[in-house]
Each structure stands twice: as structure tokens, then as C-alpha cells.
Motif scaffolding. Structure first.
Motif, PDB file in Angstrom:
ATOM      1  N   LEU A  75       0.837  -1.198   0.000  1.00  0.00           N
ATOM      2  CA  LEU A  75       0.000   0.000   0.000  1.00  0.00           C
ATOM      3  C   LEU A  75       0.874   1.251   0.000  1.00  0.00           C
ATOM      4  CD1 LEU A  75      -2.787  -0.833   2.626  1.00  0.00           C
ATOM      5  CD2 LEU A  75      -3.077  -0.544   0.157  1.00  0.00           C
ATOM      6  N   PRO A  76       0.511   2.273  -0.784  1.00  0.00           N
ATOM      7  CA  PRO A  76       1.276   3.526  -0.742  1.00  0.00           C
ATOM      8  C   PRO A  76       1.042   4.249   0.586  1.00  0.00           C
ATOM      9  CG  PRO A  76      -0.684   3.799  -2.084  1.00  0.00           C
ATOM     10  CD  PRO A  76      -0.618   2.339  -1.724  1.00  0.00           C
ATOM     11  N   GLY A  77       1.933   5.156   0.904  1.00  0.00           N
ATOM     12  CA  GLY A  77       1.838   5.856   2.174  1.00  0.00           C
ATOM     13  C   GLY A  77       0.567   6.668   2.332  1.00  0.00           C
ATOM     14  N   ASP A  78      -0.038   7.077   1.219  1.00  0.00           N
ATOM     15  CA  ASP A  78      -1.242   7.916   1.293  1.00  0.00           C
ATOM     16  C   ASP A  78      -2.529   7.119   1.112  1.00  0.00           C
ATOM     17  OD1 ASP A  78      -1.063   7.311  -1.400  1.00  0.00           O
ATOM     18  OD2 ASP A  78      -1.651   9.320  -2.074  1.00  0.00           O
ATOM     19  N   TRP A  79      -2.486   5.809   1.370  1.00  0.00           N
ATOM     20  CA  TRP A  79      -3.655   4.966   1.062  1.00  0.00           C
ATOM     21  C   TRP A  79      -4.912   5.420   1.790  1.00  0.00           C
ATOM     22  CZ3 TRP A  79      -6.331   2.065   4.660  1.00  0.00           C
ATOM     23  CH2 TRP A  79      -5.707   1.829   5.894  1.00  0.00           C
ATOM     24  N   ILE A  80      -4.789   5.821   3.035  1.00  0.00           N
ATOM     25  CA  ILE A  80      -5.985   6.214   3.782  1.00  0.00           C
ATOM     26  C   ILE A  80      -6.569   7.505   3.205  1.00  0.00           C
ATOM     27  CG2 ILE A  80      -4.869   7.575   5.603  1.00  0.00           C
ATOM     28  CD1 ILE A  80      -7.656   5.020   6.236  1.00  0.00           C
ATOM     29  N   ASP A  81      -5.699   8.391   2.708  1.00  0.00           N
ATOM     30  CA  ASP A  81      -6.192   9.622   2.077  1.00  0.00           C
ATOM     31  C   ASP A  81      -6.868   9.321   0.747  1.00  0.00           C
ATOM     32  OD1 ASP A  81      -5.377  11.428   4.083  1.00  0.00           O
ATOM     33  OD2 ASP A  81      -3.324  11.378   3.313  1.00  0.00           O
ATOM     34  N   GLN A  82      -6.371   8.309   0.017  1.00  0.00           N
ATOM     35  CA  GLN A  82      -7.043   7.913  -1.226  1.00  0.00           C
ATOM     36  C   GLN A  82      -8.445   7.382  -0.939  1.00  0.00           C
ATOM     37  OE1 GLN A  82      -5.114   5.823  -4.429  1.00  0.00           O
ATOM     38  NE2 GLN A  82      -3.074   6.155  -3.548  1.00  0.00           N
ATOM     39  N   ILE A  83      -8.574   6.573   0.107  1.00  0.00           N
ATOM     40  CA  ILE A  83      -9.898   6.071   0.484  1.00  0.00           C
ATOM     41  C   ILE A  83     -10.800   7.226   0.912  1.00  0.00           C
ATOM     42  CG2 ILE A  83     -11.164   4.620   2.125  1.00  0.00           C
ATOM     43  CD1 ILE A  83      -9.669   3.048  -0.029  1.00  0.00           C
ATOM     44  N   ARG A  84     -10.247   8.181   1.643  1.00  0.00           N
ATOM     45  CA  ARG A  84     -11.029   9.353   2.077  1.00  0.00           C
ATOM     46  C   ARG A  84     -11.557  10.133   0.878  1.00  0.00           C
ATOM     47  NH1 ARG A  84      -7.607  11.253   5.173  1.00  0.00           N
ATOM     48  NH2 ARG A  84      -8.517  10.904   7.245  1.00  0.00           N
ATOM     49  N   ARG A  85     -10.710  10.322  -0.124  1.00  0.00           N
ATOM     50  CA  ARG A  85     -11.141  11.066  -1.319  1.00  0.00           C
ATOM     51  C   ARG A  85     -12.214  10.298  -2.083  1.00  0.00           C
ATOM     52  NH1 ARG A  85      -5.550  12.357  -1.412  1.00  0.00           N
ATOM     53  NH2 ARG A  85      -5.078  10.708  -2.922  1.00  0.00           N
ATOM     54  N   LEU A  86     -12.033   8.995  -2.231  1.00  0.00           N
ATOM     55  CA  LEU A  86     -13.038   8.189  -2.929  1.00  0.00           C
ATOM     56  C   LEU A  86     -14.382   8.225  -2.193  1.00  0.00           C
ATOM     57  CD1 LEU A  86     -10.957   5.025  -3.900  1.00  0.00           C
ATOM     58  CD2 LEU A  86     -12.024   6.624  -5.499  1.00  0.00           C
ATOM     59  N   ALA A  87     -14.324   8.229  -0.868  1.00  0.00           N
ATOM     60  CA  ALA A  87     -15.546   8.192  -0.065  1.00  0.00           C
ATOM     61  C   ALA A  87     -16.362   9.472  -0.168  1.00  0.00           C
ATOM     62  CB  ALA A  87     -15.206   7.914   1.394  1.00  0.00           C
ATOM     63  N   ALA A  88     -15.782  10.512  -0.727  1.00  0.00           N
ATOM     64  CA  ALA A  88     -16.525  11.766  -0.903  1.00  0.00           C
ATOM     65  C   ALA A  88     -17.526  11.672  -2.045  1.00  0.00           C
ATOM     66  CB  ALA A  88     -15.549  12.915  -1.165  1.00  0.00           C
ATOM     67  N   HIS A  89     -17.395  10.655  -2.889  1.00  0.00           N
ATOM     68  CA  HIS A  89     -18.340  10.499  -4.000  1.00  0.00           C
ATOM     69  C   HIS A  89     -19.736  10.224  -3.451  1.00  0.00           C
ATOM     70  CE1 HIS A  89     -20.313   8.858  -7.548  1.00  0.00           C
ATOM     71  NE2 HIS A  89     -19.322   9.341  -8.285  1.00  0.00           N
ATOM     72  N   PRO A  90     -20.767  10.866  -3.982  1.00  0.00           N
ATOM     73  CA  PRO A  90     -22.114  10.708  -3.413  1.00  0.00           C
ATOM     74  C   PRO A  90     -22.683   9.299  -3.490  1.00  0.00           C
ATOM     75  CG  PRO A  90     -22.180  11.986  -5.463  1.00  0.00           C
ATOM     76  CD  PRO A  90     -20.744  11.885  -5.065  1.00  0.00           C
ATOM     77  N   LYS A  91     -22.150   8.449  -4.388  1.00  0.00           N
ATOM     78  CA  LYS A  91     -22.664   7.084  -4.481  1.00  0.00           C
ATOM     79  C   LYS A  91     -21.859   6.086  -3.640  1.00  0.00           C
ATOM     80  CE  LYS A  91     -24.964   5.426  -7.944  1.00  0.00           C
ATOM     81  NZ  LYS A  91     -25.275   4.819  -9.266  1.00  0.00           N
ATOM     82  N   VAL A  92     -20.890   6.589  -2.879  1.00  0.00           N
ATOM     83  CA  VAL A  92     -20.182   5.726  -1.922  1.00  0.00           C
ATOM     84  C   VAL A  92     -20.986   5.695  -0.629  1.00  0.00           C
ATOM     85  CG1 VAL A  92     -18.111   5.459  -0.501  1.00  0.00           C
ATOM     86  CG2 VAL A  92     -17.903   6.068  -2.923  1.00  0.00           C
ATOM     87  N   VAL A  93     -21.380   4.485  -0.211  1.00  0.00           N
ATOM     88  CA  VAL A  93     -22.331   4.361   0.896  1.00  0.00           C
ATOM     89  C   VAL A  93     -21.723   3.773   2.173  1.00  0.00           C
ATOM     90  CG1 VAL A  93     -24.315   4.227  -0.652  1.00  0.00           C
ATOM     91  CG2 VAL A  93     -23.158   2.108   0.054  1.00  0.00           C
ATOM     92  N   ALA A  94     -20.447   3.374   2.139  1.00  0.00           N
ATOM     93  CA  ALA A  94     -19.816   2.813   3.339  1.00  0.00           C
ATOM     94  C   ALA A  94     -18.314   2.698   3.117  1.00  0.00           C
ATOM     95  CB  ALA A  94     -20.400   1.443   3.678  1.00  0.00           C
TER      96      ALA A  94
END
Length: 263
Positions: A75-94
Motif C-alpha cells: 500500500l502507498p503511504g497515502d492509502w488512507i487519504d485515497q480512500i477518504r477522497r473516494l468516499a466523498a463520492h455521493p454514491k459511496v455508501v460505506a
């Protein structure tokens, strides 16, 4: 003829290469069978990005993003930030699927625990539920959830006994039942299905895995959610037509962002 059922498949992997030849047809077949919505689950960074792309492309598909315990290597060092950015999408539900896996043990327990807790904290920060993967680690998973979960979530493809189910229910979690519910030898799971409160049950296919009877061993697909729903209804002394509205409402409560889109 299109079914009048209205169901939601709470966990599947349509981005899997096993659907590369007929993904759109599989989605349409599911909709015709009464599966009005499907939740595509990420398990690493690539599949989490793919889940969001699939949700963008198909109105009936929603996404969950996260790193599963068998995919913590490289995993890259910024993996949690990548997940955080993806989770901002309105169709991400969890956030998910996340948790512990002591069967494959592809990462040491300490690394699994740290990644699990980091994603539980992210879900709490974002106000999102979590989708939990637990294999041969139910006691340890429950201990972490009891200590670190900031909100309820979903026990994906729940396979524990009634004692484990009660602990999950006490934490406010939903039990999502999959193909093994339809297997004759799943006696402990049948007991869970009968005894669990009606408002804490969900169903899923985990496609392309865990195909239900009578399709066991074949590639699974979301249209087969109906078999799981029918078995759950049978175990509870109901018809699927009677049970389906309850399952629909349960899923909207478990994934609040779905309520905006589906009502």
C-alpha cells in the motif's frame, strides 16, 4: 417478465474479471429478477476505484471503498487519504470491506489490526457505516469493534453461530446473509436466520463467489439474490413477497446514503 420484487444486493464484486464479457447483461438480469440496487465492494485501492467507476456508469450500482485485510501489502503511504477522497463520492455508501482474516493470514495480526482501526476511525470521521470482513477471527473482530467502532455497520456474509450473532447485534450491527444460508448443512446459520430480529437482517450474493443452491460451484451473480431471500423467508415462516419490504427498509437504514437515492 420483470419481477415485482424490490431487493438490494448489499455486497458483490461486479468489477471482477469474471464479469468482463457480460457485466451489463448481468446487471440487467438482476434488475429483471427484482434486484433494484447493487452495492459494489472494494477490497484494495484498485477495486475501490473500480467500484466508484462502476457506480458512475450504472444507476442501479452503488459503491463501498476500503482495504480488506488480505490486501494490505504494497500500500502507498497515502492509502488512507485515497480512500477518504473516494468516499466523498455521493454514491459511496460505506467504508469496506475491512476487518480481520486469520485464515489466510497474508499480513500479521498487528498490521491487520492497525489498518482495521484506521479505517474504522475514517468511517467515524465521515459518518459512514462499515462493511466488515471476518474470517477465523470473529472474537478478535468483535473485540476491535467494541473498542474502536464509532457507528454501526454490516457483518458481511455472516457465518458465525447465534452466540456470535448476539454479540454483533448488541454492537448495533446488521447481519448480512449470503449463499451458504441455502446449504442444507448450514444448521447454525439457519438458527441465526430464525432467531435474529427482523429489522437487523440483510442479504447479499458476494458475486461472483458463494453461489447459492441450486447453483453452488458456479459463477454467482446478483440475480441469484432471490434464492437467498427465499431461503431466509422460508426459515422465518414467511414468503419472500412478505419479507422483501422489511429487507429493503433494513438496507436503507444500514446504508443511510442509499435513502437519498432510493427512498
Amino acid at each position: 417478465m420483470k419481477s415485482t420484487l424490490r431487493l438490494i444486493d448489499t455486497h458483490l464484486h461486479l468489477a471482477s474479471e469474471q464479469f468482463n464479457e457480460d457485466r451489463s447483461a448481468v446487471i440487467l438480469r438482476a434488475i429483471d429478477a427484482g434486484v433494484a440496487a447493487m452495492i459494489e465492494i472494494g477490497y484494495d485501492l484498485a477495486s475501490s476505484h473500480a467500484a466508484v467507476a462502476l457506480a458512475n456508469a450504472h444507476p442501479a450500482v452503488f459503491a463501498v471503498v476500503g482495504i480488506q485485510p488480505n490486501h494490505l501489502h504494497d500500500l502507498p503511504g497515502d492509502w488512507i487519504d485515497q480512500i477518504r477522497r473516494l468516499a466523498a463520492h455521493p454514491k459511496v455508501v460505506a467504508i469496506g470491506e475491512i476487518g480481520l482474516d486469520y485464515y489466510w493470514m497474508k499480513s500479521p495480526p498487528s498490521e491487520q489490526d492497525a489498518a482495521f482501526r484506521a479505517q474504522l476511525a475514517l468511517a467515524g470521521e465521515l459518518g459512514l457505516p462499515v462493511v466488515i470482513h471476518s474470517r477465523d477471527a470473529m472474537a478478535e473482530t468483535i473485540a476491535v469493534l467494541r473498542d474502536a467502532a464509532r457507528g454501526p455497520g454490516i457483518m458481511h456474509s455472516f457465518s458465525g453461530d447465534w452466540a456470535a450473532a448476539q454479540e454483533c447485534l448488541e454492537l448495533g450491527f446488521y447481519l448480512s446473509l449470503s449463499g451458504p444460508l441455502t446449504f442444507p448443512k448450514s444448521v447454525a446459520l439457519h438458527e441465526v436466520a430464525r432467531l435474529a430480529p427482523a429489522d437487523r437482517l440483510l442479504i447479499e450474493t458476494d458475486s461472483p463467489y458463494l453461489s447459492p443452491h441450486p447453483h453452488r460451484g458456479q459463477r454467482n451473480e446478483p440475480s441469484r439474490l432471490v434464492y437467498i431471500g427465499q431461503k431466509l423467508a422460508e426459515l422465518r415462516g414467511q414468503t419472500l413477497n412478505d419479507l422483501a419490504p422489511q429487507l429493503w427498509q433494513n438496507t436503507l437504514h444500514a446504508f443511510p446514503r442509499l435513502s437519498t437515492a432510493l427512498g
